[in-house]
Design an enzyme around this catalytic site. Structure first.
Site, mmCIF file in Angstrom:
data_model
loop_
_atom_site.group_PDB
_atom_site.id
_atom_site.type_symbol
_atom_site.label_atom_id
_atom_site.label_comp_id
_atom_site.label_asym_id
_atom_site.label_seq_id
_atom_site.Cartn_x
_atom_site.Cartn_y
_atom_site.Cartn_z
ATOM 1 N N GLY A 10 0.863 -1.185 0.000
ATOM 2 C CA GLY A 10 0.000 0.000 0.000
ATOM 3 C C GLY A 10 0.893 1.226 0.000
ATOM 4 N N ALA A 11 0.943 1.917 -1.158
ATOM 5 C CA ALA A 11 1.863 3.054 -1.284
ATOM 6 C C ALA A 11 1.118 4.388 -1.220
ATOM 7 C CB ALA A 11 2.632 2.934 -2.601
ATOM 8 N N GLY A 15 1.396 4.513 3.608
ATOM 9 C CA GLY A 15 2.551 3.714 3.186
ATOM 10 C C GLY A 15 3.720 4.584 2.751
ATOM 11 N N ARG A 87 -13.815 3.340 12.127
ATOM 12 C CA ARG A 87 -12.812 2.426 11.552
ATOM 13 C C ARG A 87 -13.416 1.045 11.291
ATOM 14 N NH1 ARG A 87 -9.963 5.253 15.819
ATOM 15 N NH2 ARG A 87 -8.365 6.598 14.939
ATOM 16 N N SER A 118 -3.386 -1.084 8.513
ATOM 17 C CA SER A 118 -4.728 -0.844 7.957
ATOM 18 C C SER A 118 -5.796 -1.062 9.036
ATOM 19 C CB SER A 118 -5.012 -1.803 6.799
ATOM 20 O OG SER A 118 -3.984 -1.775 5.859
ATOM 21 N N ASP A 147 -2.582 6.745 19.307
ATOM 22 C CA ASP A 147 -3.489 7.384 20.284
ATOM 23 C C ASP A 147 -2.715 7.782 21.549
ATOM 24 O OD1 ASP A 147 -6.222 6.418 18.927
ATOM 25 O OD2 ASP A 147 -4.810 4.754 18.986
#
Ligand code: 6V0
Length: 301
Positions: A10-11, A15, A87, A118, A147
């Protein structure tokens, strides 16, 4: 430094920011970037390769098969939250993506460390561990590290102490059921609950600000990536340099039956030890509720 290969699946915003911060850290010799969008991937690799003046790290585009042979595999592929979205609503889409990513990488190197980013990160980390067949110590998620950074930043502002000198955690889900075990927070061995400025502080407001910061950023600019870039590259450094740092990470907690964030020691072999913080009865209830919330998302997959 011995050769070290980090693969980032994942770029996109997350990423590429992780790749960029890793390049600047100069702790790895090679970064492999993977994405389904080949033209976009080529652009990201070309752009990142212009950092060569400050680092000897090589950046290449790669296939999933090649990524499966890296020392560290970070998964950032997938859909991100839109304004007002939780999410957990991403789970269906990102489960399918994760499944194709893990299958595409097989056979995965048996000593690889897999770091999930992810979302929803706790659920996807558990699924990644099961699909990959890697030992639990080698598969973990960034969890509530970001967090916790947000919490320490806020407390630093309120208490006027450097955030790195404040020992306070956000635990549980990287999501709506996360909680802050205030009874365990301290500065230089002094419990925060004994400090006057802390007693005056609106703790519920702090909790809301920490838990809601991602959506606030998304509302203003569409995505969050700098914070997670700093956190994920710090985790890679901890693995590569065997730093044994304690970070709140999404790890499998047997007594709760799921992955969620607990302080954990991280080094070359992955998660070396989980440090369960002693909680008050009320905090333990919040932890159990967070575990139940994660398991209900998992059961929907
Ligand atoms: P983005 O900028 O849309 O990038 C996602 C990338 O994934 C895109 O370039 C896609 O082409 C790519 N992709 C999709 N499917 C595949 C596939 N099968 N194989 C390879 N690549 C694929 O999103 P962004 O980078 O902003 O966010 C990525 C993920 O990180 C989302 O799920 C976010 O919710 C999550 N975040 C997690 C954080 C954390 O603290 N754990 C923090 C911020 C974002």
């Amino acid at each position: 430094m011995s050769p070290h290969k980090v693969a980032i699946i994942g770029a996109g915003a997350v990423g590429s920011t992780i790749a960029y911060t890793l390049v600047l850290k100069n702790v790895t010799t090679e970064i492999l970037l993977v994405d389904v969008d080949q033209a976009f991937l080529e652009g990201q690799v070309l752009d990142l390769s212009d950092t060569a003046s400050v680092s000897s790290c090589k950046i290449k585009s790669a296939s999933l098969k090649e990524a499966g042979q890296a020392d560290i595999i970070l998964v950032t592929a997938g859909a991100k939250q839109k304004e007002g979205e939780s999410r957990t609503s991403l789970v269906g889409r990102n489960y399918c993506i994760l499944q194709s990513v893990v299958e595409g990488m097989k056979p995965i190197r048996s000593d690889a460390i897999m770091l999930m980013v992810s979302n929803p990160v706790d659920t996807l980390t558990q699924i990644a561990q099961e699909l990959s067949g890697l030992p639990m110590a080698q598969v973990f998620g960034s969890g509530t590290y970001l967090d916790t950074t947000r919490l320490r930043g806020l407390l630093s502002h309120i208490l006027d102490v450097d955030s790195r000198s404040i020992h306070a955690y956000v635990l549980g889900e990287h999501g709506d059921s996360q909680f802050i075990p205030w009874s365990t927070a301290s500065i230089a061995g002094r419990p925060l609950i004994d400090i006057q400025e802390f007693q005056k502080m609106d703790k519920e407001l702090v909790r809301i600000k920490v838990a809601g910061k991602a959506l606030k950023i998304i509302k203003l600019k569409g995505a969050t990536h700098f914070g997670i870039g700093a956190c994920a590259s710090d985790l890679c450094e901890s693995i590569i340099l065997n730093k044994n740092q304690i970070r709140p990470l999404s790890v499998f907690v047997p007594r709760l039956g799921c992955y969620l964030s607990m302080p954990a020691k991280l080094g070359t072999t992955g998660i070396k030890e989980i440090y369960e913080i002693p909680l008050t009865e009320a905090e333990e209830e919040l932890l159990q509720a967070s575990a139940l919330s994660i398991m209900s998302v998992l059961s929907r997959v």
